[in-house]
Design an enzyme around this catalytic site. Structure first.
Site, PDB file in Angstrom:
ATOM      1  NE  ARG A   1     -16.850  61.582  14.968  1.00  0.00           N
ATOM      2  CZ  ARG A   1     -16.787  61.018  16.010  1.00  0.00           C
ATOM      3  NH1 ARG A   1     -16.198  61.177  16.903  1.00  0.00           N
ATOM      4  NH2 ARG A   1     -18.317  61.038  16.812  1.00  0.00           N
TER       5      ARG A   1
ATOM      6  CD  GLU B   1     -22.029  70.692  20.210  1.00  0.00           C
ATOM      7  OE1 GLU B   1     -21.764  69.725  21.507  1.00  0.00           O
ATOM      8  OE2 GLU B   1     -21.336  69.667  19.389  1.00  0.00           O
TER       9      GLU B   1
ATOM     10  CD  GLU C   1     -20.590  60.891  13.468  1.00  0.00           C
ATOM     11  OE1 GLU C   1     -19.562  61.379  14.457  1.00  0.00           O
ATOM     12  OE2 GLU C   1     -21.461  61.189  14.599  1.00  0.00           O
TER      13      GLU C   1
ATOM     14  CG  ASP D   1     -26.174  70.026  14.668  1.00  0.00           C
ATOM     15  OD1 ASP D   1     -26.391  68.799  13.582  1.00  0.00           O
ATOM     16  OD2 ASP D   1     -26.080  69.109  15.294  1.00  0.00           O
TER      17      ASP D   1
HETATM   18  C1  DMJ Z   1     -18.965  66.623  16.804  1.00  0.00           C
HETATM   19  O1  DMJ Z   1     -18.772  65.369  15.927  1.00  0.00           O
HETATM   20  C2  DMJ Z   1     -20.021  67.677  16.298  1.00  0.00           C
HETATM   21  O2  DMJ Z   1     -19.654  68.624  15.938  1.00  0.00           O
HETATM   22  C3  DMJ Z   1     -20.839  66.793  15.238  1.00  0.00           C
HETATM   23  O3  DMJ Z   1     -21.410  67.867  14.267  1.00  0.00           O
HETATM   24  C4  DMJ Z   1     -22.084  67.413  16.059  1.00  0.00           C
HETATM   25  N1  DMJ Z   1     -21.392  66.466  17.549  1.00  0.00           N
HETATM   26  C5  DMJ Z   1     -20.464  66.248  17.863  1.00  0.00           C
HETATM   27  C6  DMJ Z   1     -20.367  66.792  18.952  1.00  0.00           C
HETATM   28  O4  DMJ Z   1     -20.400  66.957  19.841  1.00  0.00           O
END
Ligand code: DMJ
Length: 630
Positions: free
Chosen positions: A263, A524, A259, A390
């Site tokens: 971010r 997404e 995270e 993912d």
């Molecule tokens: C975001 O922080 C990013 O896209 C991450 O890869 C997956 N989750 C959240 C959004 O849903």
């Protein structure tokens, strides 16, 4: 010249002194020397002189971190650099050659007074400290911002000519609407939660959460590039001023490596590449250094949680396995940390992860979601293109693209993984919906998470470089998956999609229980609309995107910001009281791009990290810093 003895003259000393005088003089001289030498070590600004006498430190980013946690500014940060930073474009200005520094521009940058640790005060000043000074690793390094900008193939914000088939006024109005939503989300955050990680719009306050190890301002950093590209200039300056004055790195909690990387590091890197403002580059590098102890494991595969506490081993408690999507989603940011710091350590860390993953045996060519950082073995055979897996796949194809299509290893790993996913996970429901199921040791869960809906965009993005005979197929597959994700929205009362949806017993693309029926402002689905729009220019994607805008306005907008909802199948849903920072970083950004021209952050020049922060494609083959070895 030869000295002759003169008869009758007896010199008392070589300088014409008698012995007692000579003794006194030498005594005085040695006292003076001792005094001066001692003073070198006592004077407050003696660091430069000390270096004349003391051995230089070797490059150890970890030590910088320790100094910072202990509240010390490293010595190199106590002095201003001799040259100013490269000129930085303000939002809306693309031409690097005609750009003057915003600090000098009328009505431009507010000069802010750094109040945080000296590390940060100096960071704002510029980058041209001579590279040879010890302790300056990363910061002293000079990145040629103007050269980088001159290599871009398109102006960052595009030419602003609307070439689409849509009536201009409609698209422009839609774009303006999304901009207004961003402005509202930002202003609400600023009013009630400025400096906290996220806004709680119902209680009108902020909260920090426990993912960021004591770091604050996730919403500020996640918003910077969105504000910039929407040309919300005043808001961008507010965000930047907060970073300069209040974004402190001297924290000591436990943080999610993933995270913080996607971010904070991603947001700071993008802000730097868009503006050239040194404060973003330096904070990204310093924060990157704080993440390095997470890699202190026997395999070099980082644990998910890193402790920022001084002297700790680096990684904290939390489970015995590392998560594929987490350790597999560092590559883009870490290569750019090397590119901007000159420090190879970042690139080496992620190259090692790649090496471990390439070598390990994959069941049926699939990548399970959990790996032991101690043994380097898979822990469970659970495979998913949604949560836990993912963005690992996303970072493979984007590494290939970001390398200027030189990272063959990433390319091969991506297409091989996609083949395996297609063979073992892809399904078509009785109702004709294409979906990617989850795999548990050979048994399929016929469900897709909202998170997995990014895959439509990813497959579209990767279609262009697939084998010739596969390209059309991948384009079609991307469209089908995106259509399924749209169905998960269309089949709800709110026209927003649930967290997870199933393909069971006649009820397709819908959640089966309340605990999966929430929507937390996730990006997404609109992310895939954006990529599919850019690839096909099929107006359906703008139509679907507009449906989302209307639904967000109707169900998620509150008096004090946007909120997630508890149940997408209720026409009067309760709010969850959270305006997620990724709503500003991703959801609104992708919507804005969907209603903009293709040359706004052109995909020829930029890849988006998994938090939608744009990072530049390497158009130079000469740097050899981050891109050298694959
Ligand atoms: C975001 O922080 C990013 O896209 C991450 O890869 C997956 N989750 C959240 C959004 O849903």
């Amino acid at each position: 010249m030869l000295m002759r003895k003169v008869p009758g003259f007896v010199p008392a000393s070589p300088w014409g002194l008698r012995l007692p005088q000579k003794f006194l003089f030498l005594l005085f001289l040695s006292g003076l020397v001792t005094l001066c030498f001692g003073a070198l070590f006592l004077l407050p600004h003696s660091s430069r002189l000390k270096r004349l006498f003391l051995a230089p430190r070797t490059q150890q980013p970890g030590l910088e971190v320790v100094a910072e946690i202990a509240g010390h500014a490293p010595a190199h940060e106590q002095e201003p650099p001799p040259n100013p930073a490269p000129a930085a474009p303000a939002p809306g200005e693309d031409d690097p050659s005609s750009r003057a520094s915003p600090r000098r521009r009328k009505g431009g940058l507010r000069r802010t007074r750094p109040t945080g640790p000296r590390e940060e005060a100096t960071a704002a000043r510029g980058n041209s400290i001579p590279a040879s000074r010890p302790g300056d690793e990363g910061v002293s390094f000079r990145f040629d911002f103007n050269a980088f900008r001159s290599r871009l193939r398109h102006p960052v914000l595009g030419m602003r000519a609307d070439e689409s088939q849509e009536p201009q006024s409609r698209v422009r109005a839609q774009r303006e609407k999304v901009k207004e939503m961003m402005q509202f989300a930002w202003q609400s955050y600023k009013r009630y939660a400025m400096g906290k990680n996220e806004l709680r719009p119902l209680t009108k306050d902020g909260y920090e959460g426990n993912m960021f190890g004591g770091l604050s301002g996730a919403t500020v950093i996640d918003s910077l590039d969105t504000l910039y590209l929407m040309e919300l200039k005043e808001e961008f300056q507010e965000a930047k001023a907060w970073v300069e004055e209040n974004f402190h790195l001297n924290v000591s909690g436990e943080a999610s490596l993933f995270e913080v990387n996607i971010r904070y590091i991603g947001g700071l890197l993008s802000a730097f590449y868009l503006t050239g403002e040194e404060v973003f580059r330096i904070k990204a590098i310093r924060l990157g250094e704080k993440l390095l102890p997470a890699f202190n494991t026997p395999t070099g595969i980082p644990k998910g949680v890193v402790s920022f506490k001084s002297g700790s081993w680096g990684w904290a408690t939390a489970g015995s396995s590392s998560i594929l999507a987490e350790f597999g989603s560092l590559h883009l940011e870490f290569l750019h940390l090397t590119e901007l710091s000159g420090n190879q350590v970042f690139a080496e860390k992620v190259r090692n992860i790649r090496k471990v993953l390439r070598k390990i045996e994959k069941p049926f060519g699939l990548y399970p979601n959990f790996l032991s950082p101690v043994s380097g073995n898979w822990v469970q055979h659970h495979v998913s293109v949604g949560g836990l897996g993912d963005s690992f796949y996303e970072y493979l194809i984007k590494s290939w693209l970001m390398s200027g299509k030189t990272d063959m290893e990433a390319k091969n790993m991506y297409y091989e993984a996609l083949e395996a996913i297609e063979t073992y996970l892809l399904n078509v429901s009785p109702g004709g919906l294409t979906y990617i199921a989850e795999w548990r040791g050979g048994i399929l869960d016929h469900k897709m998470g909202h998170l997995a809906c990014f895959s439509g965009g990813m497959i579209a993005l990767g279609a262009e470089d697939a084998k010739e005979e596969k390209r059309v197929h991948y384009r079609e597959l991307a469209a089908q998956i995106t259509k399924t994700c749209h169905e998960s929205y269309a089949r709800s009362d709110t026209k927003l999609g649930p967290e997870a949806f199933w393909f069971n017993s006649g009820r397709e693309a819908m959640a089966t229980q309340l605990s999966e029926s929430y929507y937390i402002l996730r990006p997404e689905v609109v992310e895939s609309y954006m990529y599919l729009w850019r690839q096909t220019h099929n107006p359906i994607y703008r139509e679907w995107g507009w449906e989302v805008v209307l639904a967000l306005e109707k169900y998620c907008r509150t008096e004090a910001g946007f909120s997630g909802i508890q149940d997408v199948y209720s026409s009067t849903p309760s709010h969850d009281n959270k305006q997620q920072s990724f709503f500003l970083a991703e959801t609104l950004k992708y919507l804005y791009l969907l209603f903009s021209e293709d040359d706004l952050l052109s995909l020829e020049d930029w890849v988006f990290n998994t938090e939608a922060h744009p990072l530049p494609v390497n158009h130079s083959d000469s740097s050899g810093r981050a891109w050298g070895r694959h």
